[in-house]
Scaffold this motif. Structure first.
Motif, PDB file in Angstrom:
ATOM      1  N   LEU A  63       1.854   7.463   4.291  1.00 28.68           N
ATOM      2  CA  LEU A  63       0.396   7.627   4.228  1.00 28.68           C
ATOM      3  C   LEU A  63      -0.247   6.413   3.549  1.00 28.68           C
ATOM      4  CD1 LEU A  63       0.120  11.445   3.350  1.00 28.68           C
ATOM      5  CD2 LEU A  63      -0.246  10.348   5.565  1.00 28.68           C
ATOM      6  N   GLY A  64       0.448   5.880   2.536  1.00 28.09           N
ATOM      7  CA  GLY A  64      -0.042   4.653   1.883  1.00 28.09           C
ATOM      8  C   GLY A  64      -0.074   3.500   2.876  1.00 28.09           C
ATOM      9  N   CYS A  65       0.965   3.412   3.685  1.00 32.85           N
ATOM     10  CA  CYS A  65       1.037   2.338   4.692  1.00 32.85           C
ATOM     11  C   CYS A  65      -0.096   2.491   5.712  1.00 32.85           C
ATOM     12  CB  CYS A  65       2.378   2.359   5.406  1.00 32.85           C
ATOM     13  SG  CYS A  65       3.734   1.795   4.381  1.00 32.85           S
ATOM     14  N   ILE A  66      -0.368   3.718   6.102  1.00 33.19           N
ATOM     15  CA  ILE A  66      -1.466   3.938   7.054  1.00 33.19           C
ATOM     16  C   ILE A  66      -2.777   3.427   6.441  1.00 33.19           C
ATOM     17  CG2 ILE A  66      -2.885   5.737   8.144  1.00 33.19           C
ATOM     18  CD1 ILE A  66      -0.321   7.292   8.678  1.00 33.19           C
ATOM     19  N   THR A  67      -2.953   3.731   5.169  1.00 30.85           N
ATOM     20  CA  THR A  67      -4.155   3.227   4.484  1.00 30.85           C
ATOM     21  C   THR A  67      -4.164   1.693   4.526  1.00 30.85           C
ATOM     22  OG1 THR A  67      -3.876   5.092   2.991  1.00 30.85           O
ATOM     23  CG2 THR A  67      -5.498   3.440   2.342  1.00 30.85           C
ATOM     24  N   GLY A  68      -2.995   1.126   4.255  1.00 34.88           N
ATOM     25  CA  GLY A  68      -2.886  -0.338   4.269  1.00 34.88           C
ATOM     26  C   GLY A  68      -3.230  -0.906   5.640  1.00 34.88           C
ATOM     27  N   ALA A  85       4.152   5.627  -3.577  1.00 38.95           N
ATOM     28  CA  ALA A  85       5.527   6.157  -3.514  1.00 38.95           C
ATOM     29  C   ALA A  85       6.216   6.061  -4.879  1.00 38.95           C
ATOM     30  CB  ALA A  85       6.329   5.392  -2.465  1.00 38.95           C
ATOM     31  N   ILE A  86       5.903   5.009  -5.621  1.00 42.06           N
ATOM     32  CA  ILE A  86       6.483   4.876  -6.970  1.00 42.06           C
ATOM     33  C   ILE A  86       5.791   5.842  -7.934  1.00 42.06           C
ATOM     34  CG2 ILE A  86       6.739   3.295  -8.939  1.00 42.06           C
ATOM     35  CD1 ILE A  86       7.082   1.037  -6.791  1.00 42.06           C
ATOM     36  N   ILE A  87       4.464   5.891  -7.843  1.00 38.93           N
ATOM     37  CA  ILE A  87       3.711   6.762  -8.761  1.00 38.93           C
ATOM     38  C   ILE A  87       4.181   8.212  -8.638  1.00 38.93           C
ATOM     39  CG2 ILE A  87       1.403   7.748  -9.218  1.00 38.93           C
ATOM     40  CD1 ILE A  87       0.265   4.968  -8.455  1.00 38.93           C
ATOM     41  N   VAL A  88       4.386   8.623  -7.405  1.00 41.48           N
ATOM     42  CA  VAL A  88       4.712  10.039  -7.170  1.00 41.48           C
ATOM     43  C   VAL A  88       6.046  10.436  -7.819  1.00 41.48           C
ATOM     44  CG1 VAL A  88       5.995   9.947  -4.993  1.00 41.48           C
ATOM     45  CG2 VAL A  88       4.337  11.760  -5.370  1.00 41.48           C
ATOM     46  N   GLN A  89       6.879   9.440  -8.105  1.00 43.22           N
ATOM     47  CA  GLN A  89       8.173   9.744  -8.731  1.00 43.22           C
ATOM     48  C   GLN A  89       8.010  10.285 -10.151  1.00 43.22           C
ATOM     49  OE1 GLN A  89      10.665   9.635  -6.636  1.00 43.22           O
ATOM     50  NE2 GLN A  89       9.294   8.639  -5.154  1.00 43.22           N
ATOM     51  N   PHE A  90       6.851  10.016 -10.735  1.00 42.00           N
ATOM     52  CA  PHE A  90       6.614  10.484 -12.104  1.00 42.00           C
ATOM     53  C   PHE A  90       6.054  11.907 -12.138  1.00 42.00           C
ATOM     54  CE2 PHE A  90       6.479   5.850 -12.206  1.00 42.00           C
ATOM     55  CZ  PHE A  90       7.403   5.602 -13.216  1.00 42.00           C
ATOM     56  N   PHE A 106       0.824  -1.207   0.000  1.00 45.95           N
ATOM     57  CA  PHE A 106       0.000   0.000   0.000  1.00 45.95           C
ATOM     58  C   PHE A 106       0.868   1.270   0.000  1.00 45.95           C
ATOM     59  CE2 PHE A 106      -3.758  -2.478   0.920  1.00 45.95           C
ATOM     60  CZ  PHE A 106      -4.801  -1.667   0.501  1.00 45.95           C
ATOM     61  N   GLY A 107       2.019   1.159   0.635  1.00 46.07           N
ATOM     62  CA  GLY A 107       2.909   2.321   0.680  1.00 46.07           C
ATOM     63  C   GLY A 107       3.694   2.492  -0.603  1.00 46.07           C
TER      64      GLY A 107
END
Lengths: 461, 647
Positions: B157-162, B23-28, B18-19
């Protein structure tokens, strides 16, 4: 069910042993520390205990000593700015009057911490002053001493370089000698670098081998030290640490015990507020002696100078306390002032408070009124400058009985860190130069190098 | 066991997944590098701007000024230490790696917001600090450089969602009946290692450790009173507030619970006066106890037999924490007070009244010991049930009566037990042992005062973090009675701290508890739900505390080495480290550690929130509705804390 018990007698013995061990540790650890410190500093254990326990918190009204005997202002000094013009608040760390080119006219060598250079304000012809940079890229030069270091008949310059004006523990200090080629061109020799911030350096033959060695005060911050540097020739030196205390501001070289070798006197500020004397055995082995220590660890020691103030044939110590860099805003405290330590022989010095002077940073002696006793000049860099009545420059008139009357010289410029007397116009009257260190506001009464020429009004009085 | 590990691993993978995705998407979404001109004003005790945000690869042209004394702009990750002087545009730029190198003198410092290698994608936050002593609160002068995209923030934040999704999914697969065996997963350490048992039961190893701790306390007293007044170089201050605090919070408590109390020297002299023996019990009786005790041995007032006095003392310490840290002598005086008070109390009250009812340290370690891996319990409940003399509580010829007044047979929580190990000796049935257990397995909160203490220590962690690690200089002005004498602001600050810990945060928890009750329509009283809900704060509170103390040690590690070499600041150099240059320990890693801790805390807090209500005849729907408001509060708190630590 296991009900076997331990004998109460054994238990009592074990408890006694444990309590004994604890008591031994409680008493033994401080004793070990004190003994270690005594060995390192050359003090006795009782001196160390006194030194450690006799420190009070920041000063209060009870720390204010002495009374000011004041008198009205006499206008006997005419003010004139010399040296380069400035656009930003000047940061002059030290000045020394000297006839560098030996033309019979006093010049000034100075440390400029804004431009990070050592420069020479040459007087030639009389009354005309021109400033030339002698060495740049010296970060925060703190002190200069002009002396013929290599005995070649011209004047060289010893420079103490802090590496940074404000508190810093990094090893950024250096000792630089500017060697005069005889034509007032100077060759830079960095004889020590990457050491705790260097605040003062003086030259003298400390090991009696016929060449000049150096005594060095390294303020540092938490890790200052005092050292002497043995001259090995060819601009090479070997360092000998004399003391590992933080905050040495000044060192002076003098034969204080009158045994025909040079000793070192140092002022250690920070939380120590002490004056030490390192007695030389003639071969460069030094034994430390504590000459004075304030019980106020915020005393604000700011400078010492040697002078035979009572003219009894030995050197006394002139001493100011007024450093206020630690405070917010960096303004002086009421216990700041001027004092002298009277040399009574056998390394015994008697403390005399002369006057209160908030933010006092420098005091020098000279017979300003030609009455054959020594008067004093003092400047303040940390007075309460928001108050327009705060003085930056005073003189202390000696009544001949070693009582001093405090008289105003000026309130403008403010922030005067350094002053030196000298006869600049060869009229037989003592003039004075001052240097301004404007590290904090207000910046409305600025001064860089100011020459105060004696107009003789005092002698006429 | 293997199944549990497998499940934990798969949970971790899901959370990391989830994290990772955002995190990868934001690199773009990286903007084209641009140039910024930023003027940094320095003052006691802060920087303006206190946050510099830029995009990866941007060029920052920094100029500086100071409004009072000398300061510096110390940015270790970019090898910059720009010394700023009053009334001067030029700065001297030193290299952090080698501060003895000749500085560059310039009016403008240029840095490119880029880290080397893979770190360029992972490191987004760097703190700029002051490396020129500028006053008693100098250590807290800092700001932060944030390089966007903030990979860590997005990942966290992704991890928190996870974590939240996992928690939600749990309701569809959860068996709502947990094993009734409260020792499920407990491993008897005495049984596993007879040598360990011997070492614990023998009094000597404990005594030796205690004497070592006492030596440390003595060094603290000596150095704080007679050492340098610069707190950053005072060994006593560093021993107390950097090393000890770190060990207590980050190592001892989570791993071993109240193990510090096992060797704590504070009650030693009181025990000695009361028992007249440093080791073995003396024959005799005192009241209901089978040991000989001296002193008045009065009962502690019944009204005060709760956690309120501890909480109040903890709040007092917090209120004056800045002074404690900044003035070594105040630390020394506090330590002496903590030595004298238990000793005097031991002459008046029975057992360790100070430790049980007043000690602020036990106020902290008590609640958190419930999460630890180590627990002291009986071996067999049956043996305890049969035992009428209660040797553990009342003492025997082999061991002292429990100084904490606990009957091991009735003990199901660790918070009151000071792990003095006396019951392992006094129990004549050899029925007391130490267990290794899974993390955060105790979930019951027993009463209101315990709930308040739990919420209090959670609140204090937030207060401390904001105060000392926040980038808002105005906050530090509120506690600065040292050189600014802001007594009016200090009064406001004290009011805020006390109100937050005693009213605001308990009020919030109460509100969410009541909401849960309304949604779930269960019959329990509001207070009961509030008490149970508060326990869910424990894991997150503990990890928040650890997140707070990590930079306290990591930033000051150099000073620790310096101070050990020169404990009094008298110019000694025992280990050759007295004057090593200042470097922070892994500064790039710190936000990652802090974020990881908050995520772990959230995971366990959500788990415990749910666990608290298992075995209470609630169906999935009711359980979900009951816990959802508090879960949302925990998640929201975690989001704010992650933003605070990473951005």
């Amino acid at each position: 069910m296991n009900t076997q018990n331990t004998s109460p007698k054994k238990s009592g013995l074990k408890t006694s042993i444990i309590v004994f061990v604890i008591l031994v540790v409680i008493v033994g650890i401080p004793l070990l520390f004190l003994n270690y410190q005594a060995t390192r500093t050359g003090l006795t254990v009782s001196e160390v205990i006194k030194r450690v326990t006799n420190k009070s918190e920041s000063g209060s009204a009870k720390n204010i000593e002495g009374e000011n005997i004041t008198a009205e202002k006499i206008d006997f000094l005419d003010k004139m700015a010399i040296g380069n013009e400035f656009s930003e608040p000047p940061l002059i760390a030290h000045i020394q009057p000297t006839d560098l080119d030996e033309d019979g006219l006093l010049d000034v060598v100075l440390c400029d911490d804004r431009g990070n250079f050592v420069s020479w304000i040459r007087q030639n012809p009389e009354g005309v002053y021109t400033e030339t940079i002698l060495a740049d890229e010296l970060i925060a030069p703190a002190h200069v001493e002009v002396i013929d270091f290599d005995f070649d008949g011209d004047k060289d310059i010893m420079v103490a370089v802090l590496g940074m004006l404000f508190p810093n523990n990094d090893k950024i200090g250096s000792v630089v000698i500017l060697e005069n080629d005889g034509k007032c061109n100077f060759i830079k020799h960095v004889v020590a670098e990457k050491i705790a911030r260097v605040s003062d350096v003086r030259a003298g033959d400390l090991d009696g081998d016929g060449d000049m060695d150096l005594a060095v005060a390294q303020f540092g911050y938490d890790d200052g030290e005092t050292r002497w540097m043995e001259n090995l020739g060819d601009w090479k030196f070997k360092s000998h640490i004399l003391q590992y205390l933080s905050g040495p501001i000044n060192v002076e070289i003098v034969d204080i015990d009158d045994d025909n070798d040079l000793d070192i006197i140092s002022l250690v500020s920070q939380e120590w507020e002490e004056i030490y004397c390192f007695i030389n055995d003639g071969k460069g082995q030094f034994q430390p002696n504590l000459l004075f220590g304030s019980s106020n660890q915020d005393y604000g020691s700011s400078g010492i100078a040697l002078s035979d103030l009572d003219q009894d044939g030995d050197m006394d110590i002139l001493y100011t306390n007024g450093d206020a860099f630690d405070y917010m805003p960096p303004q002086g405290r009421p216990w700041h002032g001027v004092q002298w330590l009277e040399n009574q022989g056998d390394l015994s010095f008697e403390y005399h408070r002369i006057c209160n002077f908030t933010g006092a940073t420098n005091v020098r002696a000279a017979d300003i009124d030609n009455d054959r006793d020594l008067d004093l000049f003092a400047v303040s860099a940390f007075n309460i400058w928001d108050n327009p009545e705060s003085l930056s420059f005073i003189w202390l008139e000696n009544d001949g009985e070693m009582n001093f009357i405090k008289r105003e010289i000026t309130k403008d410029p403010t922030h005067l860190l350094t002053c030196e007397p000298g006869d600049f116009n060869n009229d037989g009257l003592i003039d004075v130069i001052t240097g301004g260190m404007h590290t904090y506001p207000p910046f409305n009464r600025l001064g860089r190098i100011t020459l105060w020429t004696n107009n003789g009004a005092l002698s006429e009085n | 066991m293997k199944q549990a590990i497998k499940k934990q691993l798969s949970n971790i993978l899901i959370i990391v997944g989830f994290g990772l995705i955002p995190a990868i998407i934001v690199q773009f979404f990286v903007s084209e590098p641009v140039s910024h001109e930023i003027h940094v004003k320095n003052f006691r005790y802060g920087k303006d701007p206190s946050v510099i945000k830029c995009n990866r690869g941007d060029t920052l042209r920094l100029t500086f000024s100071t409004e009072d004394t000398g300061h510096s702009f110390f940015l270790e990750e970019f090898d910059i230490d720009a010394k700023v002087n009053p009334a001067r545009e030029e700065v001297e730029v030193f290299k952090v790696e080698d501060p003895t190198q000749k500085p560059e003198i310039t009016k403008e410092v240029e840095l490119i917001a880029r880290h080397p290698g893979i770190l360029n994608y992972l490191v987004s936050k760097s703190n700029y600090r002051c490396h020129v002593w500028c006053g008693p609160m100098h250590a807290f002068e800092h700001g932060k450089l944030i390089i966007l995209p903030n990979t860590l923030l997005v990942f966290s934040l992704g991890c928190i969602t996870g974590i939240f999704v996992l928690w939600l999914l749990g309701f569809y697969s959860k068996n709502l009946i947990e094993s009734e065996n409260i020792k499920s997963g407990y491993i008897d350490l005495f049984e596993k290692s007879p040598l360990f048992k011997k070492l614990v039961i023998s009094r000597w190893p404990q005594l030796i450790l205690l004497l070592l701790a006492m030596f440390m306390v003595y060094v603290v007293i000596l150095t704080t009173f007679f050492g340098t007044k610069m707190s950053g170089r005072n060994l006593g201050v560093l021993l107390m507030w950097a090393i000890w605090l770190f060990l207590l919070i980050a190592v001892l408590t989570p791993l071993f619970g109240r193990i510090w109390c096992t060797v704590c020297p504070l009650p030693f002299f009181g025990d000695l006066l009361q028992r007249k023996s440093a080791l073995y019990p003396l024959k005799g009786n005192k009241g209901e106890y089978r040991n000989k005790f001296s002193g008045l041995f009065l009962k502690w007032p019944k009204r005060l037999q709760n956690n309120w006095p501890k909480l109040i003392l903890l709040l007092i310490l917090t209120t004056f924490s800045a002074i404690l840290v900044a003035l070594p002598k105040v630390t020394g005086m506090a330590v002496i007070l903590l030595l004298v008070l238990p000793t005097i109390m031991a002459l008046i009250f029975e057992h360790r009244a100070f430790c049980r009812y007043l000690c602020p340290v036990s106020g902290f370690v008590g609640p958190f010991s419930r999460t630890s891996f180590l627990a002291l319990r009986n071996k067999s409940q049956k043996v305890c049930d049969k035992c009428k003399p209660h040797f553990c509580q009342k003492g025997s010829n082999k061991g002292w009566a429990c100084p904490y007044g606990i009957n091991v047979g009735e003990m199901t929580e660790s918070s009151d037990c000071g792990l003095c190990m006396e019951c392992t000796r006094s129990c004549l049935y050899d029925n007391v042992t130490l267990y290794k257990r899974p993390f955060a397995t105790e979930v019951r909160t027993r009463n209101l005062s315990e709930a308040w203490l739990t919420i209090g220590v959670f609140t204090l962690a937030i207060v401390y973090s904001i105060l000392y690690q926040g980038h808002w200089p105005v906050v530090r002005d509120y506690v600065n009675i040292l050189d600014k004498g802001n007594w009016d602001l200090f009064a406001v600050y004290s009011g805020i701290v006390w109100t937050s810990a005693l009213i605001l945060m308990p009020g919030i928890v109460y509100l969410f508890s009541v909401l849960g009750k309304i949604f779930s329509k269960i019959q329990q009283s509001n207070i009961e739900i509030f008490i149970h809900s508060s326990g869910a704060l424990l894991p997150m509170g503990l990890f928040l505390w650890i997140a707070f103390v990590i930079p306290m040690l990591f930033v000051n590690l150099t000073f620790v080495f310096q101070s050990f070499s020169d404990p009094f600041g008298w110019g000694w150099d025992f280990f050759g480290t007295a004057s090593i240059p200042w470097h922070q320990f892994v500064p790039r890693l710190v936000p990652w550690i802090q974020s990881g801790l908050i995520l772990t805390g959230l995971y366990y807090s959500l788990r415990n929130l749910e666990k608290t209500w298992l075995n209470r005849n609630l169906n999935q729907k009711k359980l979900f509705r009951l816990t959802l408001p508090m879960a949302l509060f925990l998640v929201t708190s975690a989001v704010f804390l992650v933003i605070f630590f990473t951005n």
